[in-house]
Design an enzyme around this catalytic site. Structure first.
Site, PDB file in Angstrom:
ATOM      1  N   HIS A 188      82.312  15.267   5.571  1.00  0.00           N
ATOM      2  CA  HIS A 188      83.344  14.358   6.064  1.00  0.00           C
ATOM      3  C   HIS A 188      84.733  14.962   5.982  1.00  0.00           C
ATOM      4  O   HIS A 188      85.631  14.524   6.680  1.00  0.00           O
ATOM      5  CB  HIS A 188      83.213  12.992   5.402  1.00  0.00           C
ATOM      6  N   GLU A 429      70.195   7.234  15.038  1.00  0.00           N
ATOM      7  CA  GLU A 429      70.370   8.437  14.214  1.00  0.00           C
ATOM      8  C   GLU A 429      69.141   8.746  13.364  1.00  0.00           C
ATOM      9  O   GLU A 429      69.218   9.571  12.467  1.00  0.00           O
ATOM     10  CB  GLU A 429      71.655   8.380  13.394  1.00  0.00           C
ATOM     11  N   ASP A 453      73.549  12.724  11.853  1.00  0.00           N
ATOM     12  CA  ASP A 453      72.376  12.329  11.072  1.00  0.00           C
ATOM     13  C   ASP A 453      71.086  12.577  11.849  1.00  0.00           C
ATOM     14  O   ASP A 453      70.075  12.970  11.257  1.00  0.00           O
ATOM     15  CB  ASP A 453      72.472  10.844  10.683  1.00  0.00           C
ATOM     16  N   CYS A 500      78.345   9.574  19.544  1.00  0.00           N
ATOM     17  CA  CYS A 500      79.539   9.535  18.702  1.00  0.00           C
ATOM     18  C   CYS A 500      79.462  10.561  17.580  1.00  0.00           C
ATOM     19  O   CYS A 500      80.379  10.683  16.782  1.00  0.00           O
ATOM     20  CB  CYS A 500      79.788   8.136  18.140  1.00  0.00           C
TER      21      CYS A 500
END
Ligand code: PEP
Ligand code: MG
Length: 543
Positions: A188, A429, A453, A500
């Site tokens: 992240h 995902e 993911d 996304c």
């Protein structure tokens, strides 16, 4: 000059001073003291100072964020005044003739373990509070101001790695670049750097004990090199390139206001990913058509207790209003795996990426989920808001979500609170969701593919493990075929499908995505205009 070759996760050049972020691994030493009474007084004085600080924080929070959010500081004051806690610290100092730091740290460990082992969820969450108050007392005892993440001028952050709960505390306006020793392309920190549009390097072999705060440095996000004290020639070369990049960005700005249509007339929705209200400025500057992913879990990170419905409502309402009728897709909290929040009280897991995370937490603890849904539904009256649910792998999950959402609607209706019915989408995902996407498509309004993911679960490669970078291939044929399958099943049911995950910003694949029929790409704000350029130059008839 020293050079360190890392791996670039976002381009650009940054020049400035270093801030070395050392994790707060306070290793408290146990030392014998002769003056036990003096040590007891030291502890009592530190405790009183900490109590005073909490009182001031309470007053400040009361004015800025209201009673409900300020209450945590009162709770901390109460805990700090608790007889059992104090007796434990004093007892350790007295019976073992040891320093106050050791007594506080031991009491903190003992009490937090005791709370964490309780059945009651409320009491489990107090484990984090005990640690928090103890940290405060330890900081006072050590004479530090404890304010480690604010800077007086813009800096290049150098760290071993940064957890999401750490990045949320950063004074982001003052961050020029991130350089980490560990971390992965999909961590992240990398995603944050892309959202902020600043250079970031991972896997940079710098010895953090050698680098100094305020040391002059430069980061080249294109070659992946960190220069400590760059020589004049290197610095000039970097400055020239910085200037060229600025000119390129200016050229791209000419594409603002243009539609995202290919030469043969195919239109695609081009949205932005955000994690914070502060990212809205970048969304506007880069002319994104909407927000395709608001990672709402960042509201929950880096704090001591759950955000209230009111607090969340204000955030969602601001985002919806700021986007003024453009689509805002808010993903419900995706806590767990690498995004850990102590007060959720999720114990140690063998395999957190496959554990209690995301929608699983929401379905197991509907009271947390309902608070967020209520805030989202209320905010839906202020713009074009849609809700998206992460990590779906079963049909029953979406059916249960819809039941809970219905309960929320009924409660709001009964209390006369205004809302519109937001569109409901899911993230695809997991391979399971791909395989049942035909059935899932009949239940929802849209699909958004979380390739970060989806890649990890499809290829069985931990997205957080830097050793496995060579195996983590988001454009692996298996993932690309899955994307095609998802898009086809979405279209069969008359709904749209977008991407996304980070793969959506890969400009080498944009043409292919267009040819596959992907309807939406949601990317970091800085990637919107480069993608628009490619879309405008594409003719899908010749792919
Ligand atoms: C994804 O998994 O692709 C995604 C967009 O969600 P996150 O990166 O926040 O897990
Ligand atoms: Mg995800």
């Amino acid at each position: 000059m020293q050079e360190y070759q890392g791996k670039a996760v976002f381009g650009g050049i940054a020049i400035g001073k270093i801030f070395v972020y050392q994790k707060d691994e306070r290793r408290v030493k146990r030392t014998k003291v002769d003056d036990v009474e003096g040590e007891l007084i030291r502890y009592q004085e530190a405790r009183e100072t900490a109590d005073k600080q909490l009182g001031e924080l309470y007053e400040k929070a009361l004015l800025e964020v209201g009673e409900a959010n300020a209450a945590i500081f009162q709770i901390h004051q109460m805990m700090l005044g608790d007889d059992d806690y104090n007796e434990s610290v004093e007892n350790i100092i007295r019976t073992q003739s040891v320093n106050a730091e050791y007594a506080v740290a031991s009491t903190s460990d003992n009490f937090s373990q005791m709370f964490a082992a309780m059945d009651d969820e409320y009491m489990q969450a107090r484990a984090a509070d005990v640690k928090d108050i103890s940290e405060r007392v330890l900081t006072v005892l050590g004479g530090s101001d404890g304010n480690k993440m604010t800077f007086s001028e813009s800096v290049i952050i150098l760290a071993d790695d940064l957890a999401p709960s750490e990045t949320v505390q950063l004074d982001k306006e003052k961050v020029l670049a991130f350089v980490t020793v560990h971390g992965t392309v999909n961590s992240h920190t990398a995603i944050l750097a892309r959202t902020m549009g600043i250079p970031a390097l991972i896997g940079t072999p710098v010895d953090l004990s050698v680098a100094r705060n305020n040391q002059f440095a430069a980061v080249d996000g294109n070659t992946g090199i960190l220069y400590l004290e760059p020589d004049d020639e290197t610095l000039q070369g970097l400055k020239d390139r910085q200037q060229e990049e600025q000119e390129k960005r200016e050229m791209l700005k000419l594409l603002r206001g243009r539609e995202n249509v290919t030469i043969d007339g195919k239109e695609i929705m081009l949205y932005a990913n955000i994690g914070d209200m502060k990212d809205l400025a970048a969304v506007m500057q880069n002319d994104a058509g909407g927000i395709g992913l608001f990672r709402s879990e960042f509201i929950y990170l880096g704090r001591d207790n759950y955000p209230t419905e009111e607090e969340q409502f204000q955030i969602y309402k601001t985002v919806a209003e700021t986007m003024a009728g453009k689509k805002v897709i808010i993903r419900t909290l995706d806590i767990g795996a690498d995004k850990q929040c102590e007060y959720f009280g999720i114990g140690q897991e063998e395999n957190p990426a496959m554990g209690l995370r995301a929608i699983r937490i929401c379905l197991m603890r509907p009271e947390i989920f309902k608070t967020q849904l209520r805030a989202l539904y209320r905010a839906s009256a202020y713009g074009n808001l849609a809700i998206m649910y992460p990590l779906i792998s079963n049909l029953w999950e979406i059916r249960r979500i819809k039941e809970i959402a219905k309960e929320v609607e009924q409660e709001l209706t009964l209390t006369g609170i205004e809302f519109t019915r937001p569109q409901q989408g899911i993230m695809i995902e997991t391979p399971a969701a791909v395989m049942i996407s035909e059935e899932l498509a009949k239940e929802v309004d849209f699909f958004s593919i979380g390739t970060n993911d989806l890649t990890q679960y499809t290829l069985a490669v931990d997205r957080q493990n830097p050793e496995l970078d060579a195996f983590y291939e988001p454009n692996h044929p298996a993932v690309m075929r899955m994307i095609q399958m998802i898009v086809d099943n979405a279209h069969k049911a008359g709904i749209w499908a977008g991407i996304c995950g980070e793969l959506g910003a890969d400009t080498t694949l944009t043409k292919e995505f267009l040819a596959m029929g992907v309807d939406e790409l949601s990317v970091s704000p800085g990637s919107v205009l480069p993608l628009r350029k490619i879309i405008l130059e594409t003719d899908t008839r010749s792919i």
